[in-house]
Design an enzyme around this catalytic site. Structure first.
Site, short mmCIF file in Angstrom:
data_model
loop_
_atom_site.label_atom_id
_atom_site.label_comp_id
_atom_site.label_asym_id
_atom_site.label_seq_id
_atom_site.Cartn_x
_atom_site.Cartn_y
_atom_site.Cartn_z
N THR A 70 -9.48 6.43 -4.39
CA THR A 70 -8.88 5.53 -3.42
C THR A 70 -9.98 4.90 -2.59
OG1 THR A 70 -6.93 6.96 -3.25
CG2 THR A 70 -7.26 5.38 -1.48
N VAL A 96 3.84 8.87 -7.06
CA VAL A 96 3.19 8.24 -5.92
C VAL A 96 2.23 9.26 -5.31
CG1 VAL A 96 3.50 7.27 -3.62
CG2 VAL A 96 5.13 6.72 -5.43
N GLY A 156 -4.46 13.55 -4.27
CA GLY A 156 -3.43 13.13 -3.33
C GLY A 156 -2.17 13.97 -3.38
#
Length: 387
Positions: free
Chosen positions: A233, A262, A287
């Protein structure tokens, strides 16, 4: 009495002078741009915007947009990180640290401008997060180009090679087949699923394929699947010339993720967080694990309570590592006065900084130090020449 009044007046003037000098020093230390990884061109783009007087939010969008165009590390923007169906989707977030407004998109298909879509959500809706194909419809209705095929020859080739390897490694657990490409089923309902003649195939690269009944709760780190080139990211923070703070993120997520997944990129408080009163944070890594701890929210709140950025960053990473020793991730902390620091676990982390005192972007390297106790970090940095 006259002598005493004179002394008091001189003291007041001295205090006013010190205060003025202090204010000048703070104002002179802005703008500041900090970003995960050596995304130097993205930081330069954000710096040019902020240095020209743009608000922090606009500078963050400019910086993250640059990374999307450049497809930084193949993990930001279109053309990277295919999911199980070979499709690339986009997650992005922007947060205004003055108003605490947030806009985000997740699993967005067919639109390449993730950070711009997130800004549109923040500025033109009363929502915080839009997801999936409806996020795409919204973005296109607001003028962003699309629909666009977000795959690239490189991402398609990567996906085909993964299929040839029996779809290994992947993000499934406690399902069958354990070493194949699916469709995947719970063990105790597999026989019933096989009798269901209505089950569609998951062949093809168009996405949106039903993968059968499944209930998954990931209890372990995905560290074997996470690296800078397979899952990453850009998380960026900007303090503009007026001291306003904003953060933004953009990513195409984890390579070979289950469609619909997600990560923490569009999750406020996990991948990024900002508050003008305190500072900001950016995060990168696994994540799926990090969003369970909201490390960036914790870091900003720790700095609010008086912790130095270095200690706040280490504390946030340590809390995750105590629960998930194999976890891979990193954070940077940025205080409102421009002081910054990083911490990481499971890999060596780099983050990029530009301030008025620097000739160009400088990249700081953070290495985890194992000390049989609290997590420590060793931090060094290198200066990039102008280009």
């Amino acid at each position: 009495m006259a002598s005493r009044d004179l002394v008091l007046m001189l003291l007041v003037l001295l205090l006013l002078l010190i205060s003025s000098l202090g204010s000048s020093k703070v104002l002179g230390s802005y703008p500041v741009v900090v970003s995960t990884w050596p995304f130097v061109d993205a930081v330069r783009a954000a710096w040019r915007s902020a240095d020209a007087g743009s608000p922090a939010v606009d500078a963050v969008v400019d910086g993250c947009s640059e990374c999307e165009v450049l497809r930084c590390d193949g993990t930001v923007g279109p053309g990277g990180s295919p999911d199980e169906n070979g499709e690339t989707t986009i997650d992005a977030l922007v947060m205004n640290g003055t108003t605490m407004e947030v806009g985000a998109v997740a699993a967005m298909r067919f639109v390449k401008d993730g950070i711009k879509a997130a800004k549109l959500v923040m500025e033109h809706t009363k929502h915080t997060l839009l997801v999936g194909e409806q996020a795409s419809v919204f973005a296109m209705s607001m003028g962003l180009p699309g629909p666009t095929n977000l795959s690239s020859p490189e991402s398609t080739a990567k996906w085909l090679k993964w299929k040839e390897n029996s779809c290994q490694p992947n993000f499934w657990k406690n399902v069958i087949p354990a070493n194949g490409c699916g469709p995947y089923h719970l063990r105790n309902v597999a026989s019933n699923q096989e009798e269901n003649s209505c089950m569609p195939s998951n062949e093809g690269t168009s996405g949106g394929t039903w993968l059968g009944d499944s209930l998954l709760v990931s209890d372990h780190s995905n560290s074997k699947l996470i690296s800078q080139t397979s899952h990453d990211t850009i998380s960026m923070a900007v303090i503009d010339k007026d001291g306003r703070i904003a953060v933004g993120t953009s990513t195409n997520g984890a390579t070979f993720k289950i469609p619909g997944r997600v990560g923490d990129g569009p999750i406020v408080g996990s991948s990024a967080y900002a508050d003008d009163e305190v500072g900001a944070c950016g995060a990168t890594g696994d994540g799926d694990i990090m969003m369970r701890f909201l490390p960036c929210y914790q870091i900003v709140e720790s700095m609010r309570r008086g912790l130095e950025p270095q200690h706040a960053a280490i504390d946030a990473i340590s809390r995750i590592a105590r629960k998930y020793p194999d976890f891979v991730g990193a954070v940077f902390a940025l205080r409102k006065d421009g002081i910054h620091a990083g911490a990481c676990h499971g890999w060596t982390f780099q983050y990029s900084v530009r301030t008025p005192s620097m000739v160009d972007v400088e990249v700081f390297t953070v290495e985890p130090v194992i000390n049989n106790g609290p997590i420590l970090t060793k931090q060094t940095h290198a200066t990039f020449g102008l280009s």
